[in-house]
Design an enzyme around this catalytic site. Structure first.
Site, mmCIF file in Angstrom:
data_model
loop_
_atom_site.group_PDB
_atom_site.id
_atom_site.type_symbol
_atom_site.label_atom_id
_atom_site.label_comp_id
_atom_site.label_asym_id
_atom_site.label_seq_id
_atom_site.Cartn_x
_atom_site.Cartn_y
_atom_site.Cartn_z
ATOM 1 N N ASP A 127 0.506 -23.244 2.937
ATOM 2 C CA ASP A 127 0.461 -24.697 3.026
ATOM 3 C C ASP A 127 1.378 -25.268 1.947
ATOM 4 O OD1 ASP A 127 -1.520 -24.135 4.811
ATOM 5 O OD2 ASP A 127 -3.039 -25.428 3.904
ATOM 6 N N HIS A 180 0.747 -15.793 2.919
ATOM 7 C CA HIS A 180 0.620 -14.771 3.947
ATOM 8 C C HIS A 180 1.999 -14.263 4.356
ATOM 9 C CE1 HIS A 180 -3.679 -15.939 4.983
ATOM 10 N NE2 HIS A 180 -3.273 -16.939 4.217
ATOM 11 N N SER A 219 2.548 -23.626 -6.720
ATOM 12 C CA SER A 219 3.810 -23.022 -7.114
ATOM 13 C C SER A 219 4.801 -23.131 -5.959
ATOM 14 C CB SER A 219 3.602 -21.571 -7.533
ATOM 15 O OG SER A 219 4.724 -21.114 -8.243
#
Length: 386
Positions: free
Chosen positions: A167, A244, A355
């Site tokens: 996200d 992911h 980050s």
């Protein structure tokens, strides 16, 4: 002979007359220029570190005070320390380690809901997406940052070859040109500085022009008719902090660059050139069906650590490190010639706070991104098509 007292009286009379007539009056902050020049001459004899230490308080006031109050100092030869230099001097690694330890401190049960609700309100967290919505379940801030999501809230797109690994917000994307990558529009960094020397490609397929690979960028392209693409995803503090696998690929090599932990906020990314090259980062490189593929997790201020789930040897944000160094680790061994195979959407790692993730990959020329700079994106959504 001119009487200085009369001159001062005359100037005050002119000032009073302007005020009476309603004319604009300019006030200037006057400095004893001779004394300042003498003082600056003394500073020039000092060491660079001493001058920097003594000039920083004045430099900070220069940027903070309104209406350019200290700009007249420039007329006598003084120059403020740059904002970038001041910012780089902040001990962000120490602060990040302290924040990481604070995140692991268990909160009293009665204090958990107020603290987490304040964080949810401040950063716009959608707690209804969390696998566990009960705030008292999370013993500390670290557990809350690394919260897992309900499987159905992030479906993985099956019809596209590359999906968003996390996200966040799309900072920049496109083709890599002249061995330079844009971190935000108009601000670039060197591809070679970011990835490091190309000695890890021995674990990858042979280059199409092994005898004369040309530039660093050309050496990464292994198939005829392909080009190199990039995509930068910024994770804000309120975003889901796990990342992911963006595609089906095999990870052959890991390179860890210790470094600074400056903020990767888009505003700072516009401010500091090669920000991603200064910061600590973990580069995972390997191959997918179209050739070279890499995913880089870039650290930031208050990111206590970067974790890769299948790599138990990785340790980030260590107290001591040598600037400009890196640590290599190969996942290809005598017993495992393929490296680590990752499936699209599979859990890969996590940050302790927001980050950035940088994707660099080889793809056919007809690959196109279906994105807009600045748009919000969720893990599992497509990045582009061929």
């Amino acid at each position: 002979m001119i009487n200085m007292g009369d001159t001062k009286i005359g100037s005050w009379r002119n000032l009073a007359l302007k005020c009476h007539r309603g004319l604009p009056v300019k006030f200037r902050l006057q400095f004893p220029q001779l004394a300042l020049r003498r003082r600056l001459g003394q500073l020039s004899c000092m060491s660079r570190s001493t001058v920097r230490l003594r000039s920083w308080p004045l430099s900070i006031l220069y940027y903070i005070l309104p209406f350019g109050a200290l700009k007249p100092l420039a007329k006598v030869g003084w120059r403020p320390t740059s904002r970038v230099t001041i910012y780089k001097s902040i001990p962000t690694r120490l602060l990040s380690r302290a924040w990481g330890r604070l995140n692991q401190v268990d909160l009293p049960t009665w204090l958990r809901k107020p603290i987490f609700r304040l964080y949810i309100w401040t950063f716009g967290v959608n707690i209804k997406e969390a696998a566990i919505e009960d705030l008292q379940h999370y013993r500390n801030l670290g557990e809350f940052f690394r919260r897992k999501l309900k499987p159905q809230v992030r479906p993985v797109c099956d019809s596209h070859c590359v999906i968003s690994p996390a996200d966040g917000k799309i900072l920049h994307f496109g083709r890599v040109k002249n061995c330079e990558v844009e971190q935000v529009k108009g601000v670039t960094y060197s591809l070679e500085t970011f990835l490091g020397p190309r000695n890890w490609t021995e674990n990858l397929s042979a280059n199409r022009n092994e005898d004369d690979p040309g530039t660093y960028q050309d050496a990464l392209v292994t198939k005829e008719g392909n080009e190199l693409f990039h995509c930068v995803v910024y994770l804000a503090p309120g975003d889901y902090h796990c990342f992911h696998s963006p595609t089906d690929w095999r990870v052959a090599h890991r390179r860890h660059f210790p470094g600074s932990l400056m903020s990767v906020n888009p505003g700072v990314a516009r401010w500091i050139k090669e920000l991603f090259c200064h910061n600590e980062r973990v580069v995972l490189s390997g191959e997918w069906t179209h050739g070279f593929f890499s995913l880089t997790a870039v650290g930031a201020t208050n990111v206590g650590s970067i974790r890769i789930y299948f790599d138990k040897e990785l340790r980030t944000n260590n107290p001591r490190y040598s600037k400009g160094t890196y640590n290599d680790f190969s996942y290809v061994t005598n017993n495992n010639q393929e490296g680590v195979s990752m499936r699209k959407g599979e859990h890969l790692g996590e940050f302790n706070l927001g980050s950035t993730i940088v994707l660099l990959f080889e793809a056919p020329r007809d690959f196109t991104f279906n994105l807009k700079a600045g748009q919000k994106i969720r893990f599992g959504e497509p990045l582009g098509t061929m």
